[in-house]
Motif scaffolding. Structure first.
Motif, PDB file in Angstrom:
ATOM      1  N   GLU A  16       0.832  -1.203   0.000  1.00 51.01           N
ATOM      2  CA  GLU A  16       0.000   0.000   0.000  1.00 51.01           C
ATOM      3  C   GLU A  16       0.870   1.258   0.000  1.00 51.01           C
ATOM      4  OE1 GLU A  16      -3.408   2.068   2.800  1.00 51.01           O
ATOM      5  OE2 GLU A  16      -2.919  -0.048   3.103  1.00 51.01           O
ATOM      6  N   LEU A  17       1.955   1.241   0.800  1.00 49.66           N
ATOM      7  CA  LEU A  17       2.877   2.374   0.815  1.00 49.66           C
ATOM      8  C   LEU A  17       3.559   2.566  -0.540  1.00 49.66           C
ATOM      9  CD1 LEU A  17       4.594   2.064   4.303  1.00 49.66           C
ATOM     10  CD2 LEU A  17       3.064   3.866   3.528  1.00 49.66           C
ATOM     11  N   GLU A  18       3.900   1.475  -1.184  1.00 50.10           N
ATOM     12  CA  GLU A  18       4.522   1.540  -2.516  1.00 50.10           C
ATOM     13  C   GLU A  18       3.563   2.168  -3.528  1.00 50.10           C
ATOM     14  OE1 GLU A  18       7.646   1.021  -5.154  1.00 50.10           O
ATOM     15  OE2 GLU A  18       7.650   0.622  -3.012  1.00 50.10           O
ATOM     16  N   GLU A  19       2.282   1.789  -3.462  1.00 50.32           N
ATOM     17  CA  GLU A  19       1.287   2.379  -4.365  1.00 50.32           C
ATOM     18  C   GLU A  19       1.115   3.872  -4.102  1.00 50.32           C
ATOM     19  OE1 GLU A  19      -2.403   0.277  -4.235  1.00 50.32           O
ATOM     20  OE2 GLU A  19      -1.469  -1.644  -4.731  1.00 50.32           O
ATOM     21  N   LEU A  20       1.096   4.264  -2.825  1.00 51.18           N
ATOM     22  CA  LEU A  20       0.986   5.683  -2.497  1.00 51.18           C
ATOM     23  C   LEU A  20       2.192   6.469  -3.022  1.00 51.18           C
ATOM     24  CD1 LEU A  20      -0.395   5.562   1.159  1.00 51.18           C
ATOM     25  CD2 LEU A  20      -1.572   6.418  -0.859  1.00 51.18           C
ATOM     26  N   ARG A  21       3.375   5.876  -2.902  1.00 59.69           N
ATOM     27  CA  ARG A  21       4.579   6.537  -3.394  1.00 59.69           C
ATOM     28  C   ARG A  21       4.532   6.697  -4.908  1.00 59.69           C
ATOM     29  NH1 ARG A  21      10.085   5.072  -4.838  1.00 59.69           N
ATOM     30  NH2 ARG A  21       9.351   2.943  -5.006  1.00 59.69           N
ATOM     31  N   ASN A  22       4.085   5.663  -5.610  1.00 63.44           N
ATOM     32  CA  ASN A  22       3.975   5.739  -7.067  1.00 63.44           C
ATOM     33  C   ASN A  22       2.937   6.776  -7.487  1.00 63.44           C
ATOM     34  OD1 ASN A  22       5.934   3.804  -7.470  1.00 63.44           O
ATOM     35  ND2 ASN A  22       4.479   2.109  -7.606  1.00 63.44           N
ATOM     36  N   TYR A  25       4.558  10.193  -7.155  1.00 62.13           N
ATOM     37  CA  TYR A  25       5.463  10.459  -8.273  1.00 62.13           C
ATOM     38  C   TYR A  25       4.682  10.836  -9.529  1.00 62.13           C
ATOM     39  CZ  TYR A  25       9.808   8.930  -6.064  1.00 62.13           C
ATOM     40  OH  TYR A  25      10.911   8.828  -5.259  1.00 62.13           O
ATOM     41  N   GLU A  26       3.605  10.120  -9.795  1.00 59.69           N
ATOM     42  CA  GLU A  26       2.793  10.397 -10.985  1.00 59.69           C
ATOM     43  C   GLU A  26       2.153  11.781 -10.882  1.00 59.69           C
ATOM     44  OE1 GLU A  26       1.108   9.742 -14.703  1.00 59.69           O
ATOM     45  OE2 GLU A  26       2.723   8.696 -13.654  1.00 59.69           O
ATOM     46  N   SER A  27       1.647  12.116  -9.705  1.00 57.42           N
ATOM     47  CA  SER A  27       1.038  13.420  -9.491  1.00 57.42           C
ATOM     48  C   SER A  27       2.073  14.536  -9.679  1.00 57.42           C
ATOM     49  CB  SER A  27       0.432  13.493  -8.099  1.00 57.42           C
ATOM     50  OG  SER A  27      -0.060  14.767  -7.825  1.00 57.42           O
TER      51      SER A  27
END
Length: 129
Positions: A16-22, A25-27
């Motif tokens: 979940e933390l990895e998805e939030l980080r990605n 980055y995209e934002s």
């Protein structure tokens, strides 16, 4: 408490933390693209010709803060242009090269009008006639 269940929970939290980080980055990438697009649309290309009068931004004055101190010096005369955006300025026989980002046009009137100053005395008890 079951160790395998705790291990699965920690893996889910890491994912979940990895998805939030990605997503962050995209934002950030999208924001930078929009900002660059807006900046490029509002950017004005400066064009100076030989003989133009220009003001030079003096970045060294930033070290001595002063609200009313002008950071522009000049006027200087453009004596030579290059195709890469740098210009040669002439200041009383001294010539030096400057990037166009540090220049702006100098507009002046040939004749400067007289300024009239009228002093008012606020403590004058007599009313005006």
């Amino acid at each position: 408490m079951d160790l395998s269940l705790a291990g699965e929970k920690s893996l889910l939290k890491l994912n979940e933390l990895e998805e939030l980080r990605n997503d962050a980055y995209e934002s950030s990438r999208l924001y930078n693209e929009k900002t660059k697009k807006w900046h490029d649309q509002h950017k004005r290309n400066k064009s100076f010709k030989v003989g133009d009068k220009v003001l030079l931004f003096n970045s060294r004055l930033c070290l001595f803060p002063g609200k009313l101190k002008s950071k522009w010096s000049g006027p200087f005369v453009v004596s030579k242009t290059t195709p890469y955006g740098s210009f040669e300025l002439d200041a009383d026989g001294n010539k030096f090269m400057v990037n166009s980002h540090r220049l702006k046009h100098y507009f002046c009137k040939e004749e400067v009008g007289l300024i009239e100053c009228l002093m008012l005395d606020p403590w004058d008890p007599k009313p005006p006639p």
